[in-house]
Every structure is written in structure tokens, then in C-alpha cells.
Design a protein around this motif. Structure first.
Motif, PDB file in Angstrom:
ATOM      1  N   ARG A 113      16.221  39.383  23.978  1.00 22.74           N
ATOM      2  CA  ARG A 113      15.362  38.543  23.141  1.00 22.74           C
ATOM      3  C   ARG A 113      16.082  38.189  21.842  1.00 22.74           C
ATOM      4  N   ALA A 114      16.667  39.198  21.199  1.00 18.73           N
ATOM      5  CA  ALA A 114      17.351  38.976  19.927  1.00 18.73           C
ATOM      6  C   ALA A 114      18.511  37.991  20.082  1.00 18.73           C
ATOM      7  N   LEU A 115      19.310  38.187  21.111  1.00 14.35           N
ATOM      8  CA  LEU A 115      20.483  37.328  21.312  1.00 14.35           C
ATOM      9  C   LEU A 115      20.072  35.904  21.702  1.00 14.35           C
ATOM     10  N   ALA A 116      19.020  35.784  22.525  1.00 16.31           N
ATOM     11  CA  ALA A 116      18.536  34.456  22.930  1.00 16.31           C
ATOM     12  C   ALA A 116      17.966  33.696  21.741  1.00 16.31           C
ATOM     13  N   MET A 117      17.251  34.401  20.868  1.00 19.66           N
ATOM     14  CA  MET A 117      16.682  33.765  19.674  1.00 19.66           C
ATOM     15  C   MET A 117      17.790  33.329  18.717  1.00 19.66           C
ATOM     16  N   GLN A 118      18.822  34.171  18.577  1.00 23.53           N
ATOM     17  CA  GLN A 118      19.951  33.829  17.722  1.00 23.53           C
ATOM     18  C   GLN A 118      20.621  32.546  18.207  1.00 23.53           C
ATOM     19  N   LYS A 119      20.803  32.458  19.525  1.00 28.80           N
ATOM     20  CA  LYS A 119      21.452  31.286  20.122  1.00 28.80           C
ATOM     21  C   LYS A 119      20.615  30.026  19.872  1.00 28.80           C
ATOM     22  N   ALA A 120      19.301  30.151  20.046  1.00 30.41           N
ATOM     23  CA  ALA A 120      18.407  29.007  19.823  1.00 30.41           C
ATOM     24  C   ALA A 120      18.438  28.569  18.359  1.00 30.41           C
ATOM     25  N   CYS A 121      18.539  29.533  17.444  1.00 22.32           N
ATOM     26  CA  CYS A 121      18.607  29.220  16.008  1.00 22.32           C
ATOM     27  C   CYS A 121      19.859  28.405  15.689  1.00 22.32           C
ATOM     28  N   GLU A 122      20.946  28.738  16.374  1.00 21.96           N
ATOM     29  CA  GLU A 122      22.213  28.057  16.104  1.00 21.96           C
ATOM     30  C   GLU A 122      22.228  26.624  16.643  1.00 21.96           C
ATOM     31  N   GLN A 123      21.344  26.324  17.602  1.00 21.34           N
ATOM     32  CA  GLN A 123      21.314  24.989  18.207  1.00 21.34           C
ATOM     33  C   GLN A 123      20.676  23.943  17.295  1.00 21.34           C
ATOM     34  N   THR A 124      19.668  24.352  16.515  1.00 22.66           N
ATOM     35  CA  THR A 124      18.917  23.400  15.681  1.00 22.66           C
ATOM     36  C   THR A 124      18.688  23.981  14.295  1.00 22.66           C
ATOM     37  N   PRO A 125      19.047  23.259  13.211  1.00 18.96           N
ATOM     38  CA  PRO A 125      18.734  23.752  11.862  1.00 18.96           C
ATOM     39  C   PRO A 125      17.212  23.850  11.706  1.00 18.96           C
ATOM     40  N   SER A 126      16.735  25.052  11.518  1.00 25.92           N
ATOM     41  CA  SER A 126      15.283  25.250  11.480  1.00 25.92           C
ATOM     42  C   SER A 126      14.948  26.428  10.583  1.00 25.92           C
ATOM     43  N   THR A 127      13.669  26.547  10.219  1.00 30.61           N
ATOM     44  CA  THR A 127      13.276  27.586   9.264  1.00 30.61           C
ATOM     45  C   THR A 127      11.780  27.888   9.388  1.00 30.61           C
ATOM     46  N   MET A 128      11.310  28.781   8.498  1.00 31.99           N
ATOM     47  CA  MET A 128       9.895  29.122   8.426  1.00 31.99           C
ATOM     48  C   MET A 128       9.487  29.171   6.954  1.00 31.99           C
ATOM     49  N   ALA A 129       8.185  29.051   6.700  1.00 29.11           N
ATOM     50  CA  ALA A 129       7.683  29.133   5.324  1.00 29.11           C
ATOM     51  C   ALA A 129       6.327  29.826   5.322  1.00 29.11           C
ATOM     52  N   ALA A 130       6.096  30.618   4.289  1.00 34.93           N
ATOM     53  CA  ALA A 130       4.806  31.296   4.133  1.00 34.93           C
ATOM     54  C   ALA A 130       3.893  30.438   3.269  1.00 34.93           C
ATOM     55  N   VAL A 131       2.675  30.260   3.741  1.00 33.98           N
ATOM     56  CA  VAL A 131       1.680  29.458   3.013  1.00 33.98           C
ATOM     57  C   VAL A 131       0.534  30.386   2.628  1.00 33.98           C
ATOM     58  N   LEU A 132       0.287  30.492   1.326  1.00 38.52           N
ATOM     59  CA  LEU A 132      -0.744  31.409   0.836  1.00 38.52           C
ATOM     60  C   LEU A 132      -1.891  30.655   0.188  1.00 38.52           C
ATOM     61  N   GLY A 133      -3.103  31.118   0.468  1.00 37.57           N
ATOM     62  CA  GLY A 133      -4.265  30.633  -0.272  1.00 37.57           C
ATOM     63  C   GLY A 133      -4.964  29.407   0.281  1.00 37.57           C
ATOM     64  N   LEU A 134      -4.693  29.056   1.540  1.00 34.79           N
ATOM     65  CA  LEU A 134      -5.412  27.933   2.152  1.00 34.79           C
ATOM     66  C   LEU A 134      -6.079  28.366   3.452  1.00 34.79           C
ATOM     67  N   GLU A 135      -7.118  27.635   3.826  1.00 43.19           N
ATOM     68  CA  GLU A 135      -7.757  27.870   5.129  1.00 43.19           C
ATOM     69  C   GLU A 135      -6.781  27.507   6.247  1.00 43.19           C
ATOM     70  N   ASP A 136      -6.852  28.243   7.364  1.00 44.10           N
ATOM     71  CA  ASP A 136      -5.974  27.976   8.510  1.00 44.10           C
ATOM     72  C   ASP A 136      -6.069  26.522   8.957  1.00 44.10           C
ATOM     73  N   ALA A 137      -7.288  26.000   9.002  1.00 41.26           N
ATOM     74  CA  ALA A 137      -7.498  24.635   9.514  1.00 41.26           C
ATOM     75  C   ALA A 137      -6.766  23.596   8.669  1.00 41.26           C
TER      76      ALA A 137
END
Length: 294
Positions: A113-137
Motif C-alpha cells: 500500500r505504501a509503495l503503491a501510494m508513493q508511486k501514484a503521488c509521483e505521477q501527478t502533483p497533488s496535495t491535501m488541505a485541512a479545512v476547519l470551522g465549516l459544515e461538511d456540506a
């Protein structure tokens, strides 16, 4: 009912697992077995490595898994789960804890899982962000309205804390819009890729083959899986949900709410850190949350 919960990526710390190794013959045996299975000395990195070395994907995920699963095994007869769940990577720890996977098979899947995820990360520049204080919707609607690139809700961690995931520019744009809509914070996370988004499809396909080839036993107690957020006790369903997990959101808030609704009263975090205990207090203060210890 007693519920055991298992942390995911980000819970690692330098020196993790050393106390287990030094104080338990069983732990020592399992750590040495892990070194053999992985083909490198993960114990060296866990016990004496730097924070940077621990952040390497091939190390981080197996390290957290090993800390969690070996602690559960060392607890022996006192470890009697009536329900289990794990946050993202932690779901594999939970599946070893309730007998669905063997220690060896669980570790092999985590490493793949770790190695497959690493490989997928290298294929496309991508990221994540934390959003605080809003409704999910509000977060979901904002992500859906971003026209250029992929951005989706990825981790429902607790009420008012949702992590989004996708292409770098799409995530940045979503953060701008969410800030305008009143988010207390919308900040990029120091991660290598867009976990739990459609951009993990190459990793999902790779891991699916490994999961299909692995024996899944019937569980000793229900597992509340990230993609379903409900009690699952059928091995075939557990397998298909685990395959879906890499590209689907982690419904952690919903998992905990379902466990409480089904009778969970005592929640015990098994593994490094206290992240899940903190989230528990924000999801439902009517139940107890503590960490497992020897």
C-alpha cells in the motif's frame, strides 16, 4: 461495549516501539520477523532514526502498523475488542486485531500500500488541505464547484474538521473559496499526494491485486470500515471495502457515531500518539477515550 481504534499516517514519532521491543519477548520476535518480511531493518529507523527518515512512505505506514499491532498482541488476554475501526492505514491494523488478516499478510499489504501510494503521488502533483470551522456540506459543495482539476472531501475527521484532497491548483483554489466562505483555517498539509481521492486510482488498482490474492478470515468482531461507516462482519465485504478505501473518503466521524449508536462506550486507541483520542472528544464527549498501555 469496548471499542479499539487504530491510528493512521502522521502518528509516528522517533523512538516508537522501542519500549515494546525491550520489555516483551513476543514484541521482539514480531519486530525481527517484520525486518525479515520487509527486507530492511525497520526497527533501526523506528528506534533510532530521525523524524525525516521516519517520514519516508515505505517506513511510515509499516512503522505505525507494527507499533499498533504488536502492542495489541502484547496486551494478550486483556485485549478483548467487541468492535474495531482504524483511520485510513489504521484499518489494516484493525483487521489484524480482529482476526481477518494474519500479522504477516497485514504487514505485506501495508508495505505494498505504501509503495503503491508513493508511486501514484509521483505521477501527478497533488496535495491535501485541512479545512476547519465549516459544515461538511459547504466544503463538499465548494469542491464540486471547482471547475479545473480534481478536489474532493477526503477525511471526515470530526465535526468542523474536514480534509480535502486533489490536484495542487484545485486544492489551493478551494482553500481560497472556503476562506471567503468563513473557514477558520484552510491550510495545505505537508503530504506527498492526494490520498483518498480519484488520483489514487493507480495505487488502488495495484493494491487490489494484492488484496485479492490474500486470505481474509471471518472477523471475531465487527469492523467499522472507512468507506462504509457501519458494522461489517462479512470477510468478502471487508475485502471489497478495503480495495475501495484508497480512492474513497475516510468517514471517521460517521464511523465513531455508528459505533456509539451500536453500543460503544469505551474507546481505546492502540498505537503511537493520541490523535484519535483528541478527535473522539470532538465527536462525542459522552464516551470515554484513552490510550492502550502495557
Amino acid at each position: 461495549m469496548k471499542a479499539y481504534i487504530f491510528p493512521g499516517q502522521g502518528a509516528q514519532f522517533t523512538g516508537m516501539g522501542l519500549d515494546l521491543y525491550e520489555n516483551s519477548d513476543l514484541a521482539k520476535e514480531l519486530f525481527e520477523k517484520a525486518n525479515d518480511i520487509l527486507g530492511f531493518s525497520i526497527t533501526d529507523v523506528m528506534f533510532t532514526g530521525t523524524a525525516e527518515e521516519l517520514k519516508e512512505t515505505k517506513v511510515t505506514q509499516p512503522a505505525i502498523f507494527l507499533h499498533s499491532v504488536i502492542l495489541a498482541k502484547v496486551l494478550g488476554d486483556t485485549f478483548q475488542p467487541e468492535m474495531v475501526a482504524g483511520h485510513s492505514l489504521g484499518e489494516l491494523s484493525a483487521l489484524v486485531a480482529n482476526g481477518v488478516l494474519s500479522f504477516e499478510d497485514g504487514l505485506r499489504l501495508v508495505s505494498k500500500r505504501a509503495l503503491a501510494m508513493q508511486k501514484a503521488c509521483e505521477q501527478t502533483p497533488s496535495t491535501m488541505a485541512a479545512v476547519l470551522g465549516l459544515e461538511d456540506a459547504v466544503v463538499e459543495e465548494t469542491c464540486a464547484a471547482i471547475e479545473e482539476g480534481v478536489v474532493v472531501a477526503a477525511n471526515y475527521n470530526c465535526p468542523g474538521q474536514l480534509v480535502i484532497s486533489g490536484d495542487v491548483e484545485a486544492v489551493k483554489k478551494a482553500c481560497e473559496v472556503l476562506t471567503e466562505k468563513g473557514a477558520r483555517r484552510a491550510l495545505l498539509l505537508p503530504v506527498g499526494g492526494a490520498f483518498h481521492s480519484p488520483l489514487m486510482e493507480p495505487a488502488r488498482e495495484e493494491l487490489a491485486a494484492a488484496i485479492e490474492a490474500t486470505t481474509f478470515n471471518e472477523p471475531t468482531c465487527a469492523v467499522y470500515q472507512n468507506v462504509a461507516a457501519m458494522a461489517i462482519t462479512d470477510a468478502a465485504t471487508i475485502k471489497s471495502n478495503l480495495i475501495a478505501q484508497l480512492t474513497a473518503p475516510v468517514k471517521w466521524t460517521q464511523c465513531i457515531q455508528a459505533m456509539v449508536a451500536d453500543g460503544g462506550t469505551e474507546f481505546i486507541e492502540v498505537g503511537p500518539g493520541k490523535v484519535l483520542q483528541g478527535l473522539m472528544r470532538k465527536i462525542d464527549r459522552s464516551v470515554t477515550a484513552s490510550g492502550a498501555s502495557l
